[in-house]
Design an enzyme around this catalytic site. Structure first.
Site, PDB file in Angstrom:
ATOM      1  N   GLU A 175       1.166  -1.089   0.057  1.00  0.00           N
ATOM      2  CA  GLU A 175       0.194   0.285  -0.129  1.00  0.00           C
ATOM      3  C   GLU A 175       1.099   0.832  -0.221  1.00  0.00           C
ATOM      4  O   GLU A 175       1.951   1.328   0.706  1.00  0.00           O
ATOM      5  CB  GLU A 175      -1.217  -0.370   1.228  1.00  0.00           C
ATOM      6  CG  GLU A 175      -1.961  -1.055   1.559  1.00  0.00           C
ATOM      7  CD  GLU A 175      -1.933  -1.448   2.799  1.00  0.00           C
ATOM      8  OE1 GLU A 175      -2.364  -0.541   3.581  1.00  0.00           O
ATOM      9  OE2 GLU A 175      -2.378  -1.967   2.972  1.00  0.00           O
ATOM     10  N   LYS A 233       2.353   4.241   1.244  1.00  0.00           N
ATOM     11  CA  LYS A 233       2.995   4.902   2.400  1.00  0.00           C
ATOM     12  C   LYS A 233       2.521   6.706   2.288  1.00  0.00           C
ATOM     13  O   LYS A 233       3.442   7.830   2.170  1.00  0.00           O
ATOM     14  CB  LYS A 233       4.024   5.037   2.867  1.00  0.00           C
ATOM     15  CG  LYS A 233       4.515   5.965   4.771  1.00  0.00           C
ATOM     16  CD  LYS A 233       4.858   4.813   5.585  1.00  0.00           C
ATOM     17  CE  LYS A 233       5.719   5.304   6.578  1.00  0.00           C
ATOM     18  NZ  LYS A 233       4.981   6.535   7.048  1.00  0.00           N
ATOM     19  N   ASP A 288       1.315  10.572   3.768  1.00  0.00           N
ATOM     20  CA  ASP A 288       2.458  10.916   4.331  1.00  0.00           C
ATOM     21  C   ASP A 288       1.550  11.717   4.888  1.00  0.00           C
ATOM     22  O   ASP A 288       1.766  13.237   4.834  1.00  0.00           O
ATOM     23  CB  ASP A 288       3.703  11.882   3.783  1.00  0.00           C
ATOM     24  CG  ASP A 288       4.489  12.545   4.509  1.00  0.00           C
ATOM     25  OD1 ASP A 288       4.471  11.913   5.891  1.00  0.00           O
ATOM     26  OD2 ASP A 288       5.274  13.019   3.834  1.00  0.00           O
ATOM     27  N   TYR A 341      -7.085   1.781   6.491  1.00  0.00           N
ATOM     28  CA  TYR A 341      -6.382   0.559   6.118  1.00  0.00           C
ATOM     29  C   TYR A 341      -6.643   0.010   6.876  1.00  0.00           C
ATOM     30  O   TYR A 341      -5.357  -1.666   6.924  1.00  0.00           O
ATOM     31  CB  TYR A 341      -5.042   1.301   5.539  1.00  0.00           C
ATOM     32  CG  TYR A 341      -4.211   2.105   6.417  1.00  0.00           C
ATOM     33  CD1 TYR A 341      -4.112   3.015   6.047  1.00  0.00           C
ATOM     34  CD2 TYR A 341      -3.395   1.647   7.676  1.00  0.00           C
ATOM     35  CE1 TYR A 341      -3.356   3.894   7.210  1.00  0.00           C
ATOM     36  CE2 TYR A 341      -3.365   2.614   8.460  1.00  0.00           C
ATOM     37  CZ  TYR A 341      -2.653   3.971   8.189  1.00  0.00           C
ATOM     38  OH  TYR A 341      -2.037   4.994   9.528  1.00  0.00           O
ATOM     39  N   LYS A 350      10.871   3.175   2.070  1.00  0.00           N
ATOM     40  CA  LYS A 350      11.499   4.674   1.994  1.00  0.00           C
ATOM     41  C   LYS A 350      11.527   4.641   0.946  1.00  0.00           C
ATOM     42  O   LYS A 350      12.620   4.481   0.547  1.00  0.00           O
ATOM     43  CB  LYS A 350      11.819   5.040   3.252  1.00  0.00           C
ATOM     44  CG  LYS A 350      11.129   5.132   4.776  1.00  0.00           C
ATOM     45  CD  LYS A 350       9.842   6.280   4.454  1.00  0.00           C
ATOM     46  CE  LYS A 350       9.276   6.983   6.002  1.00  0.00           C
ATOM     47  NZ  LYS A 350      10.377   7.229   6.477  1.00  0.00           N
ATOM     48  N   CYS A 406       8.682  47.597  -5.905  1.00  0.00           N
ATOM     49  CA  CYS A 406       8.224  46.371  -6.527  1.00  0.00           C
ATOM     50  C   CYS A 406       9.173  46.183  -7.980  1.00  0.00           C
ATOM     51  O   CYS A 406       9.942  47.381  -8.181  1.00  0.00           O
ATOM     52  CB  CYS A 406       6.949  46.671  -7.062  1.00  0.00           C
ATOM     53  SG  CYS A 406       6.085  45.635  -8.406  1.00  0.00           S
ATOM     54  N   CYS A 412       7.469  47.177 -11.697  1.00  0.00           N
ATOM     55  CA  CYS A 412       6.829  48.968 -11.774  1.00  0.00           C
ATOM     56  C   CYS A 412       7.945  49.529 -10.790  1.00  0.00           C
ATOM     57  O   CYS A 412       7.517  51.179 -11.488  1.00  0.00           O
ATOM     58  CB  CYS A 412       5.190  48.860 -11.352  1.00  0.00           C
ATOM     59  SG  CYS A 412       5.277  49.309 -10.128  1.00  0.00           S
ATOM     60  N   CYS A 427       2.302  45.125  -3.887  1.00  0.00           N
ATOM     61  CA  CYS A 427       2.312  46.745  -4.845  1.00  0.00           C
ATOM     62  C   CYS A 427       1.233  46.750  -4.656  1.00  0.00           C
ATOM     63  O   CYS A 427      -0.236  46.557  -5.436  1.00  0.00           O
ATOM     64  CB  CYS A 427       3.500  46.048  -6.001  1.00  0.00           C
ATOM     65  SG  CYS A 427       2.837  47.328  -7.421  1.00  0.00           S
ATOM     66  N   CYS A 447       0.349  48.353 -12.461  1.00  0.00           N
ATOM     67  CA  CYS A 447       1.975  47.450 -12.597  1.00  0.00           C
ATOM     68  C   CYS A 447       1.445  45.927 -13.787  1.00  0.00           C
ATOM     69  O   CYS A 447       0.643  45.955 -13.344  1.00  0.00           O
ATOM     70  CB  CYS A 447       1.608  46.643 -11.245  1.00  0.00           C
ATOM     71  SG  CYS A 447       3.411  46.191 -11.375  1.00  0.00           S
TER      72      CYS A 447
HETATM   73  S1  IVH Z   1      -0.009   0.782   8.921  1.00  0.00           S
HETATM   74  C1  IVH Z   1       0.290  -1.968  12.269  1.00  0.00           C
HETATM   75  N1  IVH Z   1      -0.555   1.446   6.467  1.00  0.00           N
HETATM   76  O1  IVH Z   1       2.850   5.656   8.754  1.00  0.00           O
HETATM   77  C2  IVH Z   1       0.229  -0.769  11.089  1.00  0.00           C
HETATM   78  N2  IVH Z   1       0.629   2.815   8.339  1.00  0.00           N
HETATM   79  O2  IVH Z   1       5.456   5.487   9.645  1.00  0.00           O
HETATM   80  C3  IVH Z   1       0.637  -0.268  11.437  1.00  0.00           C
HETATM   81  N3  IVH Z   1       0.891   5.235   7.065  1.00  0.00           N
HETATM   82  O3  IVH Z   1       1.719   5.288  12.379  1.00  0.00           O
HETATM   83  C4  IVH Z   1       0.564   1.139  10.300  1.00  0.00           C
HETATM   84  N4  IVH Z   1       0.189   4.751   5.335  1.00  0.00           N
HETATM   85  O4  IVH Z   1       0.323   6.864  10.221  1.00  0.00           O
HETATM   86  C5  IVH Z   1       0.020   1.878   7.953  1.00  0.00           C
HETATM   87  N5  IVH Z   1      -0.958   2.540   3.822  1.00  0.00           N
HETATM   88  C6  IVH Z   1      -0.564   1.934   6.014  1.00  0.00           C
HETATM   89  C7  IVH Z   1       0.493   3.509   5.717  1.00  0.00           C
HETATM   90  C8  IVH Z   1       0.839   3.913   7.561  1.00  0.00           C
HETATM   91  C9  IVH Z   1       1.133   5.731   5.911  1.00  0.00           C
HETATM   92  C10 IVH Z   1       1.322   5.791   8.528  1.00  0.00           C
HETATM   93  C11 IVH Z   1       1.244   5.640   9.719  1.00  0.00           C
HETATM   94  C12 IVH Z   1       2.280   5.203  10.503  1.00  0.00           C
HETATM   95  C13 IVH Z   1       3.382   6.352  10.020  1.00  0.00           C
HETATM   96  C14 IVH Z   1       4.490   4.571  10.141  1.00  0.00           C
END
Ligand code: IVH
Length: 447
Positions: free
Chosen positions: A47, A49, A51, A163, A250, A344, A347, A362, A367
């Site tokens: 999935e 991640k 932010d 999720y 990451k 500015c 102008c 400005c 302008c």
């Molecule tokens: S699962 C046991 N799934 O990433 C379950 N976390 O760095 C643990 N996060 O605290 C989390 N997308 O806030 C999970 N698809 C995803 C996620 C996700 C973002 C965040 C979440 C977690 C942080 C960890």
């Protein structure tokens, strides 16, 4: 701070360990396979991640009754009213009355975040009002969720993807795939995901996600890889606050350092001056970056950013790259402190500052910079949508004095256009035709 009530989570809201390379992923898989042979047959879910910020949502008999932040993983802050402003958060489940009834008690976890487009338009609105803009979508989402007045949260339109099931009075699905399918059937927005069998397949898919990152309207900083077999995840247990059965891969950082060569200023449609950095060109995530925003003059002062500094620059998805701050350790003494312009840059009339605002303006109504931005806005897609009238042509028209305000557009003659560089008869006729057609746009668009 005692602004929000505390809510105890029904189970710890865990975090994730990180892997920064394929090698670390392989090590993770080998380690857990040694602990439990079932890892070989489990398969994986992948999935994005997201932010954003973890939120925990409680439903009783299908009704959203309260929600919390992650907090310290055991206890979070109650932010129910703020969560209610999220349009994709189902206030009632199942959304489809024909599907299985909701459990008496269901607690789910997801991520609240701000889409890049929402972030950009929010910042545009703030800048136009002379207010401080936000630095990145995540900070904005965090600030939004912790507003004491939920009508303010509503103005920072958050998105949600769910999720995980944290707790339920019904039996839990046995796999992550079934969990996501179940959540979706109940009416929750769920992330896109892949289910694969082997680690080699996981690795193949990582590349796809890295590329997708440029296309999607939210920031992802990696891919979460979970064993699909959730009983196994449970049995493998937790180290610190992270489950052994999942890991966050990451992506390589989107932050680089480079030389700040010059600070220049843009003038917007409302006359707001916005400083930006001219950088020694540098590659971030496969794209050459030459400029980055500096937000506003207060930001430059607060971060003590000087011309000649080595600066950290971040680029996320399609957001305009921004300067995070100087690397002060690398200063040579030749850096030059920056003074905001008093006139500015277009102008050369004096700029003004209004009390309580961070912006400098400005205020010269004629302008050229403001004229150009104004016309650009007028002809843009959400407004009059005049096809073929791009920035370059608007600039040409303004510089030649053919257009001094938007109504001048409608007075343009064929001969006027033909004298411009790059205009042949067909191009001139097409543009005049497009301008004529825009007269049919409804009044709402004109305003
Ligand atoms: S699962 C046991 N799934 O990433 C379950 N976390 O760095 C643990 N996060 O605290 C989390 N997308 O806030 C999970 N698809 C995803 C996620 C996700 C973002 C965040 C979440 C977690 C942080 C960890």
């Amino acid at each position: 701070e005692e602004a929000f009530d505390r809510i105890e989570h029904p189970a710890p809201i865990l975090s994730l360990d990180n892997a920064f390379s394929i090698e670390e992923l392989t090590t993770w898989q080998e380690r857990i396979t040694k602990l439990d042979e079932r890892v070989r047959g489990s398969g994986f879910s992948l999935e994005p991640k997201l932010d954003g910020l973890s939120v925990v949502l409680h439903y009783e008999n299908g009704i959203f009754i309260r929600g919390a932040t992650r907090g310290n993983s055991l206890v979070g802050e109650e932010i129910t009213e703020n969560l209610r402003t999220i349009r994709s958060l189902p206030l009632r489940i199942p959304q489809d009355p024909d599907s299985r009834p909701a459990p008496a008690r269901l607690v789910v976890r997801g991520e609240a975040f701000l889409k890049l487009s929402a972030f950009e338009s929010l910042n545009e609105k703030l800048a136009a009002k002379g207010e401080k803009t936000y630095v990145n979508p995540r900070n904005t989402a965090a600030g939004s969720l912790r507003q004491l007045d939920s009508s303010l949260t509503a103005k920072r339109p958050l998105s949600l993807l769910v999720y995980q099931i944290v707790d339920s009075s019904d039996p839990l699905p046995g796999t992550q795939q079934e969990t996501l399918e179940y959540l979706q059937l109940q009416g929750f927005p769920v992330p896109e995901y892949d289910i694969v069998q082997t680690l080699d397949e996981v690795i193949e898919h990582l590349e796809k996600w890295d590329l997708a990152r440029e296309q999607i309207d939210y920031e992802i900083d990696g891919v979460v890889i979970k064993l699909n077999d959730l009983d196994l995840v449970n049995d493998l247990g937790v180290v610190g606050k992270a489950p052994r059965g999942a890991i966050a891969y990451k992506f390589p950082a989107q932050v680089v350092t480079t030389q700040l060569e010059e600070i220049r200023t843009n003038v917007g449609r409302t006359g707001v001056l916005t400083p930006y950095a001219v950088l020694e060109p540098v590659e971030i995530g496969g794209v050459t970056v030459r400029q980055a925003t500096l937000h506003n003059f207060d930001f430059i002062a607060e971060k003590d950013i000087r011309v000649g500094d080595r600066v950290m620059v971040k680029r996320a998805g399609e957001v305009i790259p921004y300067v995070m701050g100087p690397v002060t350790d690398l200063r040579t003494g030749d850096e030059i402190a920056y003074d905001p312009p008093r006139v500015c840059p277009v102008c050369e009339e004096p700029v003004e500052h209004f009390q309580g605002e961070v912006a400098w303006y400005c205020v010269n109504a004629s302008c050229e910079a403001q004229l150009i931005r104004n016309i650009e806005h007028f002809v843009s897609r959400p407004a009059m949508d005049i096809v073929g009238l791009g920035i370059k042509i608007v600039e040409q028209l303004a510089k030649e004095g053919l257009v001094r305000n938007v109504s001048d557009l409608y007075k343009l003659q064929r001969e006027d256009l033909l004298q411009l560089e790059g205009f042949a008869e067909k191009k001139a006729d097409n543009l005049l035709e497009a301008i004529q057609q825009s007269k049919d746009q409804p009044l709402a668009r004109v305003i």
